[in-house]
Structures are given as structure tokens and as C-alpha cells.
Write a protein that holds these residues in place. Structure first.
Motif, PDB file in Angstrom:
ATOM      1  N   UNK A   1       0.901  -1.218   0.223  1.00 19.33           N
ATOM      2  CA  UNK A   1       0.011   0.059   0.107  1.00 19.33           C
ATOM      3  C   UNK A   1       0.898   1.271   0.078  1.00 19.33           C
ATOM      4  N   UNK A   2       2.126   1.123  -0.048  1.00 20.57           N
ATOM      5  CA  UNK A   2       3.096   2.245  -0.138  1.00 20.57           C
ATOM      6  C   UNK A   2       4.172   2.122  -0.813  1.00 20.57           C
ATOM      7  N   UNK A   3       4.630   3.163  -1.601  1.00 19.71           N
ATOM      8  CA  UNK A   3       6.005   3.216  -2.112  1.00 19.71           C
ATOM      9  C   UNK A   3       7.283   3.490  -1.203  1.00 19.71           C
ATOM     10  N   UNK A   4       6.739   3.978   0.117  1.00 22.81           N
ATOM     11  CA  UNK A   4       7.587   4.184   1.038  1.00 22.81           C
ATOM     12  C   UNK A   4       7.951   2.977   1.890  1.00 22.81           C
ATOM     13  N   UNK A   5       9.413   2.640   2.011  1.00 20.19           N
ATOM     14  CA  UNK A   5       9.402   1.152   2.728  1.00 20.19           C
ATOM     15  C   UNK A   5       8.852   1.120   3.995  1.00 20.19           C
ATOM     16  N   UNK A   6       9.381   2.269   4.584  1.00 20.05           N
ATOM     17  CA  UNK A   6       8.855   2.363   6.252  1.00 20.05           C
ATOM     18  C   UNK A   6       7.331   1.959   6.346  1.00 20.05           C
ATOM     19  N   UNK A   7       6.455   2.747   5.504  1.00 15.60           N
ATOM     20  CA  UNK A   7       5.150   2.755   5.769  1.00 15.60           C
ATOM     21  C   UNK A   7       4.716   1.264   5.426  1.00 15.60           C
ATOM     22  N   UNK A   8       5.111   0.812   4.334  1.00 20.30           N
ATOM     23  CA  UNK A   8       4.706  -0.641   3.828  1.00 20.30           C
ATOM     24  C   UNK A   8       5.333  -1.368   4.821  1.00 20.30           C
ATOM     25  N   UNK A   9       6.382  -1.378   5.359  1.00 18.94           N
ATOM     26  CA  UNK A   9       6.950  -2.317   6.411  1.00 18.94           C
ATOM     27  C   UNK A   9       6.104  -2.135   7.871  1.00 18.94           C
ATOM     28  N   UNK A  10       5.252  -0.981   8.223  1.00 17.93           N
ATOM     29  CA  UNK A  10       4.325  -1.004   9.287  1.00 17.93           C
ATOM     30  C   UNK A  10       3.215  -1.873   8.971  1.00 17.93           C
ATOM     31  N   UNK A  11       2.746  -1.683   7.758  1.00 19.08           N
ATOM     32  CA  UNK A  11       1.419  -2.576   7.372  1.00 19.08           C
ATOM     33  C   UNK A  11       1.666  -4.082   7.184  1.00 19.08           C
ATOM     34  N   UNK A  12       3.003  -4.424   6.787  1.00 20.31           N
ATOM     35  CA  UNK A  12       3.446  -5.782   6.798  1.00 20.31           C
ATOM     36  C   UNK A  12       3.577  -6.383   8.515  1.00 20.31           C
ATOM     37  N   UNK A  13       4.207  -5.564   9.198  1.00 18.15           N
ATOM     38  CA  UNK A  13       4.145  -5.907  10.739  1.00 18.15           C
ATOM     39  C   UNK A  13       2.922  -6.015  11.210  1.00 18.15           C
ATOM     40  N   UNK A  14       2.045  -5.247  10.725  1.00  7.61           N
ATOM     41  CA  UNK A  14       0.588  -5.059  11.391  1.00  7.61           C
ATOM     42  C   UNK A  14      -0.096  -6.505  11.027  1.00  7.61           C
ATOM     43  N   UNK A  15      -0.040  -7.065  10.127  1.00  5.65           N
ATOM     44  CA  UNK A  15      -0.509  -8.178   9.296  1.00  5.65           C
ATOM     45  C   UNK A  15       0.132  -9.346  10.145  1.00  5.65           C
ATOM     46  N   UNK A  16       1.453  -9.560  10.574  1.00  4.87           N
ATOM     47  CA  UNK A  16       2.070 -10.472  11.178  1.00  4.87           C
ATOM     48  C   UNK A  16       1.732 -10.557  12.492  1.00  4.87           C
TER      49      UNK A  16
ATOM     50  N   UNK B   1      -0.996  -9.669  13.758  1.00  3.42           N
ATOM     51  CA  UNK B   1      -2.342 -10.111  13.963  1.00  3.42           C
ATOM     52  C   UNK B   1      -2.474 -11.380  13.632  1.00  3.42           C
ATOM     53  N   UNK B   2      -1.695 -12.196  13.112  1.00  2.00           N
ATOM     54  CA  UNK B   2      -1.744 -13.617  13.097  1.00  2.00           C
ATOM     55  C   UNK B   2      -0.420 -14.241  13.379  1.00  2.00           C
ATOM     56  N   UNK B   3       0.354 -14.166  14.245  1.00  2.00           N
ATOM     57  CA  UNK B   3       1.799 -14.587  14.480  1.00  2.00           C
ATOM     58  C   UNK B   3       1.686 -16.172  14.377  1.00  2.00           C
ATOM     59  N   UNK B   4       0.608 -17.016  14.632  1.00  3.34           N
ATOM     60  CA  UNK B   4       0.510 -18.297  14.705  1.00  3.34           C
ATOM     61  C   UNK B   4       0.454 -18.827  13.459  1.00  3.34           C
ATOM     62  N   UNK B   5      -0.010 -18.119  12.400  1.00  3.59           N
ATOM     63  CA  UNK B   5      -0.092 -18.544  11.290  1.00  3.59           C
ATOM     64  C   UNK B   5       1.078 -18.166  10.092  1.00  3.59           C
ATOM     65  N   UNK B   6       2.217 -17.498  10.639  1.00  5.99           N
ATOM     66  CA  UNK B   6       3.210 -17.028  10.029  1.00  5.99           C
ATOM     67  C   UNK B   6       4.391 -17.927  10.253  1.00  5.99           C
ATOM     68  N   UNK B   7       5.209 -18.787   9.608  1.00  8.88           N
ATOM     69  CA  UNK B   7       6.348 -19.530   9.892  1.00  8.88           C
ATOM     70  C   UNK B   7       7.289 -18.377   9.938  1.00  8.88           C
ATOM     71  N   UNK B   8       7.304 -17.730   8.775  1.00  8.17           N
ATOM     72  CA  UNK B   8       8.423 -16.760   8.626  1.00  8.17           C
ATOM     73  C   UNK B   8       8.084 -15.633   7.484  1.00  8.17           C
ATOM     74  N   UNK B   9       9.083 -14.759   7.430  1.00 12.40           N
ATOM     75  CA  UNK B   9       8.994 -13.860   6.276  1.00 12.40           C
ATOM     76  C   UNK B   9      10.275 -13.913   5.521  1.00 12.40           C
ATOM     77  N   UNK B  10      10.007 -13.850   4.157  1.00 15.83           N
ATOM     78  CA  UNK B  10      11.052 -14.023   3.129  1.00 15.83           C
ATOM     79  C   UNK B  10      11.101 -12.480   2.449  1.00 15.83           C
ATOM     80  N   UNK B  11      12.269 -11.831   2.877  1.00 21.03           N
ATOM     81  CA  UNK B  11      12.288 -10.517   2.342  1.00 21.03           C
ATOM     82  C   UNK B  11      13.300 -10.018   1.449  1.00 21.03           C
ATOM     83  N   UNK B  12      13.099  -9.564   0.159  1.00 21.95           N
ATOM     84  CA  UNK B  12      13.948  -9.440  -0.994  1.00 21.95           C
ATOM     85  C   UNK B  12      14.091  -8.056  -1.467  1.00 21.95           C
ATOM     86  N   UNK B  13      14.428  -7.275  -0.503  1.00 22.92           N
ATOM     87  CA  UNK B  13      14.582  -5.958  -0.972  1.00 22.92           C
ATOM     88  C   UNK B  13      15.899  -5.344  -0.925  1.00 22.92           C
ATOM     89  N   UNK B  14      16.949  -6.177  -0.613  1.00 25.96           N
ATOM     90  CA  UNK B  14      18.450  -5.939  -0.817  1.00 25.96           C
ATOM     91  C   UNK B  14      18.796  -4.699  -0.251  1.00 25.96           C
TER      92      UNK B  14
END
Length: 417
Positions: A219-234, A236-249
Motif C-alpha cells: 500500500x505504499x512506495x515508502x518502505x517504512x510505511x509498507x513495513x508497518x503494514x507488513x508488521x501489522x499483518x504478522x 495479527x496472526x503470528x501463529x499462522x506465519x512460519x516466517x517472512x522472506x524479504x527480498x529488498x536488498x
């Protein structure tokens, strides 16, 4: 002594004497210090219509044989992802077959007697991408209808991956970029999917250097704003997330994200530039790995992880560091053509009969680029049969017209004979 004459960029050829391959032992016990998946490529039939837009026809013996070799080194395989040319030649019908066949082969590998796989499960050995690439993003409009189409496409692919028995990697969606009106739409789609999956999944955040069509993800081209959304999702459902695969270099961003994750959620680095420092860690935390470059360096990667298990972190880091220049070159801009280098290494090492890729993607890199891949792989000890590699490199250069200097007639100008 094994040697090959390589073009030097100045119109001449220089003899390159190959080094001995590295000592890369297969593990005698399961690797425990890090969890690692090598994102494997696919091998087409060399006589198939490997042109852009043609249906993918895979050489199953070579494709699956490569995966068995990765498993023999105690690593998992990440399949049906961008390294396997999702969105760049591998169509959905071929992807479904790949998921089913690879997962069945993972089950077979568990009974093959490899010491490095003792006690593992199928989901430890194979994780497969579930996305929405059966949709044409151009036909997706922002709003409710587009979101429903994205959700249905994800569910179709999740059913295939979960039905096969693989771990799910929930891939980024080009169609969702077009359908979503903001961060709340990403949260709606992903939250609904996480509520439905049977086992914890890996969330995949793929940067625009890998796929420009993913601009504005979360939802954002700003990485930090996108990261907050990403973390909000995780969160909210930590038991459904084995891990995150991040490819931002971006190693700094990954380190900060890693520290912010809930307990029990792994960070699988997808940083093919900075993986040595990220896998090594900062003394408090380290990243696990889900990497395309591991498909090119898996014998060395396995040996490094074994060294971590053996309490030799300095040796482990030195091994990973010795491969970094190769990784940075293979994944250099334009990064989305990195798959060409992975396939080239596979061919040099005898894992496929020809240097071919689905959709003609083997043409995505220049001769000088691939010459440098050869040199850096040799420097890292990753040309496992030097005679074969030299022979194949020489043949490649001959076909490319770079195997011998041009013959210039007396008097100056002229063309190659």
C-alpha cells in the motif's frame, strides 16, 4: 591442469587456469543452526519451443535431479517461485505439475538415506509458492471485483500447494497491486488467507528490483510505511506465519525488521547481495535463508551451515564471504535476469544437458556477464568438475563467436572468417 581461453574485453583471449573445486562435504547429521531453502530453477526440454509466450515444457529428469542434489546437502528447496521463472515463462499449468512432482520427490528423498535429512518432514524439505499468476493483471481493476478475483486466485493456488503437502510461500501478487486501493486492502486479502491456511506459511515480500510490477506493495512506495503494514499483518496472526522472506536488498532494513518480528517468526533472508552478514547475524539475532543464490552455491552454503553447527562461526562466515562476489554479480542489475546466471552455473556443473531456459530467458545476459560468472564461480571453488566446466565454457564461447579471435585479412579491414 585444466584451462580455457576467455575473452578479456580488449579483443584478446587470456588463458584461465581453473582451480580445484572446494571441499564441500555432505552433512552427516541434519543442519540445525540455520534453516535454509535454496530457490531452485527449472530446466526445459532443449528441443522445446523455448520462446517467449510458449507453454513451458520441462525436462523433468534434470529439473528433479537438481533438487535431489540440493537435498543431499541437507538444504530445503524453495520451488515454484521467481527463481523457477514464475511470471517470466513458467505458466500456471506447468507450475502445478512442478509443485506436485517436486513435493512427491521430497517425500522420496526422505527415504533415500541421506544423513542430513534424518528426522525431517516433507515441509522441511520443500516450500512452494502460491500466488495469482493465473490472472492477467491488465484485466484487474481497482476495487471489490478485483479483490475478489485476487482472493479466488490465491485460494486456487493454496489448494494445490497444501494438497501436495508442501510448505506454502505466499507470494506477492501483481494483480493485487492493481486491485488494492490502499494498505487496508492488502490486510483484508492476506488476513483472510491466513485465517484459512492449514499450516503456518512464509510471507514473501519481493522488491521492485526483482519485479517492477510490484511497486507500492503493502500500500505504499515508502518502505517504512509498507513495513508497518507488513508488521501489522504478522502481529495479527503470528501463529499462522512460519516466517517472512524479504527480498529488498537492504541489509539495514532487514536487520530492523528481524528485531521487530514476534517471537517464533523467522526472517528468511532473500538478500542475495548481503546474505553472508545477515545469515551470520549480529551476535543476538541471525537470519535464516530462502535464497536464489543458494541454488548456485548450495555445496558451499551447506558446508558453511555445517560449520555453524560445529561451533566454527568464523569459518562459516569465511565460506559465505568467499561466495559473495559471485552472488552480487549474478544478481546485478537488471536483477530480474539473475535466473540466467543460476541456469548457467547448473549447466557448467552438468545438471542439465544444455544452456536453455523456459521462454528463451537464457538470452537475458551478455557473453561478458557469463564469462564473469564462470570466473567468480571458479574462484569460489564452485565448478565441481573443472574439465567439464572448461569444455562447456569453451563450447559456449565458440557458439557465441567469442571462442577465437577474428581473422582480419591483410590490408586492415575485414570480417571474421
Amino acid at each position: 591442469m585444466t584451462a580455457v581461453h576467455l575473452p578479456d574485453g580488449a579483443g584478446s583471449r587470456t588463458e584461465h587456469v581453473l582451480a580445484e573445486p572446494g571441499a564441500w562435504p555432505r552433512p552427516q547429521a541434519p543442519i540445525g543452526s540455520r534453516r535454509a531453502y535454496a530457490a531452485a530453477h527449472v530446466v526445459p526440454h532443449v528441443l522445446a519451443d523455448n520462446t517467449p509466450g510458449a507453454p513451458a515444457q520441462l525436462d523433468w529428469d534434470a529439473t528433479l535431479g537438481f533438487r535431489h542434489d540440493v537435498w543431499s546437502y541437507g538444504l530445503g528447496v524453495a520451488d515454484a517461485m521467481d527463481t523457477a521463472q514464475r511470471g517470466m515463462g513458467l505458466d500456471w499449468p506447468a507450475t502445478q505439475e512442478l509443485i506436485r512432482r517436486s513435493t512427491a520427490e521430497a517425500a522420496a528423498a526422505l527415504t533415500a538415506g541421506h544423513p542430513g535429512l534424518r528426522g525431517r518432514t516433507v515441509r522441511d524439505l520443500i516450500a512452494c509458492g502460491a500466488g495469482t499468476d493465473q490472472l492477467d493483471p491488465a484485466g484487474i481493476a481497482p476495487g471489490e471485483a478485483g479483490l475478489r478475483a485476487v482472493e479466488a486466485a490465491y485460494r486456487e493456488q493454496l489448494a494445490v500447494v497444501e494438497g501436495a503437502g508442501a510448505k506454502v510461500v505466499l507470494m506477492a501478487s501483481r494483480a493485487l497491486v492493481r486491485a488494492a486501493r490502499g494498505a487496508e486492502d492488502y490486510l483484508r486479502v492476506y488476513t483472510g488467507l491466513l485465517d484459512e491456511v492449514r499450516h503456518p506459511v512464509v510471507l514473501h515480500w519481493l522488491g521492485t528490483m526483482f519485479d517492477p510490477a510490484l511497486t507500492g506493495y503493502w500500500g505504499s512506495e515508502e518502505v517504512e510505511a509498507a513495513t508497518e503494514t507488513f508488521l501489522q499483518l504478522i502481529r495479527s496472526r503470528p501463529d499462522k506465519v512460519d516466517g517472512v522472506k524479504v527480498s529488498l536488498l537492504d541489509a539495514g532494513h532487514e536487520t530492523r525488521l528481524r528485531a521487530a518480528l514476534p517471537d517464533g517468526v523467522r526472517l528468511y533472508t532473500g538478500d542475495d547481495f548481503n546474505y553472508p552478514e545477515l545469515v551470520h547475524g549480529d551476535g543476538t539475532r541471525h537470519s535464516d535463508a530462502l535464497l536464489g543464490i543458494f541454488a548456485g552455491i548450495y555445496p558451499a552454503a551447506s558446508t558453511a551451515l555445517q560449520a555453524y553447527d560445529d561451533g566454527q562461526p568464523d569459518r562459516a562466515r569465511a565460506i559465505l564471504d568467499s561466495t559473495e562476489a559471485l552472488g552480487r554479480h549474478v544478481f546485478g542489475a537488471p536483477t530480474f535476469y539473475y535466473k540466467s546466471g543460476i541456469a548457467f552455473l547448473s549447466w557448467l556443473n552438468g545438471h542439465q544437458p544444455g544452456y536453455q531456459m523456459v521462454g528463451g530467458l537464457h538470452s537475458g545476459r551478455s557473453v561478458p556477464h557469463l564469462v564473469r560468472v564462470f570466473q567468480l564461480a571458479d574462484r569460489a571453488g564452485l565448478l565441481l568438475d573443472p574439465e567439464l566446466a572448461a569444455r562447456r565454457m569453451g563450447a559456449f564461447l565458440d557458439v557465441a563467436g567469442a571462442g577465437a579471435p577474428a581473422l582480419v585479412p591483410a590490408g586492415g579491414a575485414g570480417g571474421a572468417a
